[in-house]
Write an enzyme that holds these catalytic residues in place. Structure first.
Site, mmCIF file in Angstrom:
data_model
loop_
_atom_site.group_PDB
_atom_site.id
_atom_site.type_symbol
_atom_site.label_atom_id
_atom_site.label_comp_id
_atom_site.label_asym_id
_atom_site.label_seq_id
_atom_site.Cartn_x
_atom_site.Cartn_y
_atom_site.Cartn_z
ATOM 1 N N VAL B 17 0.831 -1.201 0.000
ATOM 2 C CA VAL B 17 0.000 0.000 0.000
ATOM 3 C C VAL B 17 0.871 1.259 0.000
ATOM 4 C CG1 VAL B 17 -1.825 1.265 1.209
ATOM 5 C CG2 VAL B 17 -1.836 -1.236 1.220
ATOM 6 N N LYS B 106 -5.720 -1.840 10.931
ATOM 7 C CA LYS B 106 -6.894 -2.381 11.613
ATOM 8 C C LYS B 106 -6.531 -3.062 12.926
ATOM 9 C CE LYS B 106 -6.613 -6.323 8.502
ATOM 10 N NZ LYS B 106 -5.574 -5.769 7.621
ATOM 11 N N ILE B 137 -13.403 0.605 -0.337
ATOM 12 C CA ILE B 137 -14.831 0.903 -0.196
ATOM 13 C C ILE B 137 -15.030 1.960 0.886
ATOM 14 C CG2 ILE B 137 -17.117 -0.048 0.252
ATOM 15 C CD1 ILE B 137 -15.909 -2.831 -0.306
ATOM 16 N N GLY B 188 -1.608 -15.831 -4.711
ATOM 17 C CA GLY B 188 -1.330 -14.665 -3.875
ATOM 18 C C GLY B 188 -2.560 -14.080 -3.201
ATOM 19 N N GLU B 191 -2.304 -15.847 2.251
ATOM 20 C CA GLU B 191 -0.948 -15.874 2.795
ATOM 21 C C GLU B 191 -0.485 -17.325 2.944
ATOM 22 O OE1 GLU B 191 0.643 -13.005 3.937
ATOM 23 O OE2 GLU B 191 -1.023 -11.628 3.616
ATOM 24 N N LYS B 206 -11.904 -5.954 11.996
ATOM 25 C CA LYS B 206 -12.736 -5.014 11.241
ATOM 26 C C LYS B 206 -14.118 -4.878 11.884
ATOM 27 C CE LYS B 206 -10.105 -5.975 7.056
ATOM 28 N NZ LYS B 206 -9.959 -6.954 5.950
#
Lengths: 449, 449
Positions: B17, B106, B137, B188, B191, B206
């Site tokens: 990210v 998170k 989202i 992928g 994990e 979450k």
């Protein structure tokens, strides 16, 4: 009970949405105060007729027929009158007198948005309008804030509940347009005069608002290409279903690359409302009844969809109150309001320059060489054929009025590759004029595949 | 070019990210400045190893191994390191040194959220975390802002892409869990150690964040009931499909009325993650592949759904940049940040007090009176039967290991009315111990009907 600062809230209008907003402001006062960090004091409700019947009982002493006096000294003004005037004048008065404004007025924003946002910018006020598009569905905030660091490429929205209800019923039940419309009117889903909905005016206003926000460009309502659903009949619905599609009235807002010399990047935008074929596998195809949904494609975020009730007094009131809480938080936090960013100012192209795929349905003479003739017309018009399906119709009830009795008539369904609207439209004119074509049954755009 | 005020942005972490965020900050600098009303100057990128391979090429001079020095004097700090430490220490340093914080962490928010939000409140800083739940989202902003004037009753979220991918493949292809997991790992999507995903830990984090926000209550991670998908096999998927359901791993956050004396309203909440049967007609049933979706039921807004890519470097970067633009706008507008409102502080009930519908699948002796015995056990346990379906299994390969050879064995699928989890669980224990039950094949909750 925490002691909060008091904010004075003025409500203009007490119709289906306004009366729900007033009722929720009173009923949920404590919770709203906790959310906003401020006590939201409903100072009054301006209406034309204090004695008009309302959906909910509200304290009579709150009503006034003098909006100007109510607005003075208010921190937040909620405009739910609708229409252009006097809503526009009241909103401008509220902004210049130092209030933040919350409105659900799509007609006003689509026509006078620039004036309102500019005025707000000048005095550092904020204008909130989550309820103006797609009722309770949060779409304004996601576009303005969540996707502010991304680039929106395309929006496809089902933003008019009435037309989605009609098309969904036609699709599910094989019903005719007129019958479903009559029923929708009886159930209150459609107005006695359904023009604004079925001719796409309502959707066009919402498209202008969405495109303005997504592309940071003031999109005038006149720049929105608009077609309604009056031409959609049972036969077209049946054919769409047979081919794996459903017909939806879409508001399409699209970023086009390499389209113009008018902007530094060569980018332009297209904003259009029309009925289109949507593949059954697309998330928009499963939006049923009077629901709304907005499908957004962004460069980094990929595909997003926002779904929910597009209308209804209480649902829309939810969006209004979310905006009221945001406005209150801003008042408490201090600082100036952040206006609309409309700095990209991309040109809006005419519908003729838009490219999509099409499905053309023709009734033709069933003679040798007909397909070659038609393929030639399409090819000359720079419209490339992707698929052809032919059904012999002779003897069926479906025989074209234009076909000579006793002649073999076939129905030809042609799916095209991406073509430019202007080329397509000229080609369809040439097809209609051709000797071998008895009738152009329908021409529909295909979106979302 | 407009001249903007410059804001100093510090980036911590350059993984999947982080490297995308850095790349977009540099590439789209002009557009981001127009959106934010400020030039976002990437002051540096703190990493552990400057020479580690990255997904995108970034200017070497931006990298540093000294996050503390980078944070000093920054206006906005983006934390994308993940995990608890050193992320927690860096975020607290950033807040106390006057920066706003953007994070996708998170795990940290689910465990140390209260500490972080309280610290931010004290100094008037803001913490943005749209990227922490459901990737690109927009769900945090809709819950915090759009629905701030409404009351959320229930959230059902597909918030883990890996498990949705696995369950969707099992459903679509009739494949076994292990085969799909191995393939997901090769592609992928999962994990090498899939524990966090398949055992529901990721979804539970979450769920804690969503429930905290929706119910204005600090929900500790330990209060989230968690079950993973390890027990879901092909037979259960097939049976679910046969009955018109699909199995999804859901994060359910629910407001319960009349549940407690601990709050003034008698309200409490339940937060739980488990695989559940979802009717095929429910919008969540058509969330395929690694996508995420969050279905929200609110008092006024009704049903809403937010859908899109739940993970991926570039998608999550979109959410991070939206937050960066929001933080920048707040800096420009002035005023203090508005913290999380956690004033409701509703108690979280244990899973035993939750009520849902259930589907119980049993293998039983095919003898007269068996159904009466089982119905008696259910009735004694306050579990009311809604539907029963029986299939004779004798001679099939599916014969239960616990059944005596040669005995007639039947499979019984019992759908219950709403029952309390504790009653249900005790009843299932009694069923398992009963002479007439050869095996309890599965017990699944039903959500969304």
């Amino acid at each position: 009970m925490t002691e909060y600062r008091r904010l004075r809230v003025a409500l203009l209008g007490a119709g289906a949405v306004g009366s729900q907003v007033a009722s929720l402001l009173l009923e949920h006062a404590d919770e709203l105060a906790d959310r906003a960090g401020a006590t939201l004091e409903l100072a009054g409700i301006a209406v034309r007729d204090i004695d008009a019947p309302r959906d909910v009982d509200l304290p009579r002493e709150l009503f006034t027929t003098d909006p100007e006096t109510l607005i003075v000294g208010s921190d937040i003004v909620i405009e739910l009158i609708g229409g252009i005037e006097p809503a526009r004048t009241h909103i401008l008065q509220a902004i210049t007198s130092g209030a933040d404004v919350v409105t659900a007025n799509k007609a006003l924003l689509a026509t006078h948005g620039a004036e309102i946002f500019d005025t707000a910018d000048q005095v550092g006020a904020s204008v909130y309008y989550e309820a103006a598009v797609a009722g309770a569905i949060p779409i304004i905030r996601p576009l303005r804030d969540s996707l502010a660091g991304d680039r929106v490429h395309r929006i496809m929205g089902i933003v008019n509940g009435t037309t989605n209800y009609i098309l969904d019923r036609m699709d599910a039940e094989g019903a005719e347009f007129d019958d479903v419309l009559a029923e929708a009117q009886a159930l209150g889903y459609a107005e006695a005069d359904p023009t604004a909905d079925v001719e796409g005016y309502d959707a066009a206003q919402k498209a202008a608002i969405l495109a303005s926000l997504a592309f940071h460009t003031a999109v005038p309502l006149e720049a929105v290409h608009r077609e309604g659903i009056l031409g959609i009949d049972k036969a077209m619905m049946d054919a769409a279903r047979h081919a794996g599609y459903v017909i939806k009235l879409l508001a399409v807002c699209e970023r086009l690359a390499g389209e113009t010399d008018a902007s530094a990047t060569g980018e332009a935008i297209s904003v259009r409302v029309y009925p289109a074929l949507v593949p059954r596998t697309h998330p928009l195809a499963s939006v049923h009844g009077a629901n709304n949904a907005v499908f957004v494609q962004a460069e980094a975020a990929g595909d997003l969809m926002f779904y929910g009730a597009g209308a209804g007094g209480i649902q829309t009131a939810s969006a209004v109150l979310g905006d009221v809480v945001s406005a209150a938080r801003r008042h408490i936090a201090g600082g100036v309001g952040v206006g609309e960013s409309t700095r990209a100012n991309l040109p809006v192209v005419a519908i003729g320059r838009v490219t999509t795929r099409y499905q053309i349905t023709l009734e033709v003479e069933d003679l040798p060489g007909v397909l070659a003739t038609i393929a030639g017309i399409l090819s000359d018009g720079r419209v490339s054929i992707a698929t052809v399906e032919q059904n012999i119709l002779t003897g069926s009830d479906d025989l074209a009025p234009g076909a000579a009795p006793g002649t073999g008539v076939a129905r030809l369904v042609i799916g095209t590759h991406t073509a430019r609207e202007q080329d397509l439209s000229e080609t369809v004119d040439r097809l209609a004029a051709s000797d071998v074509v008895a009738r152009v049954v329908s021409v529909l755009r295909v979106e979302g595949d």
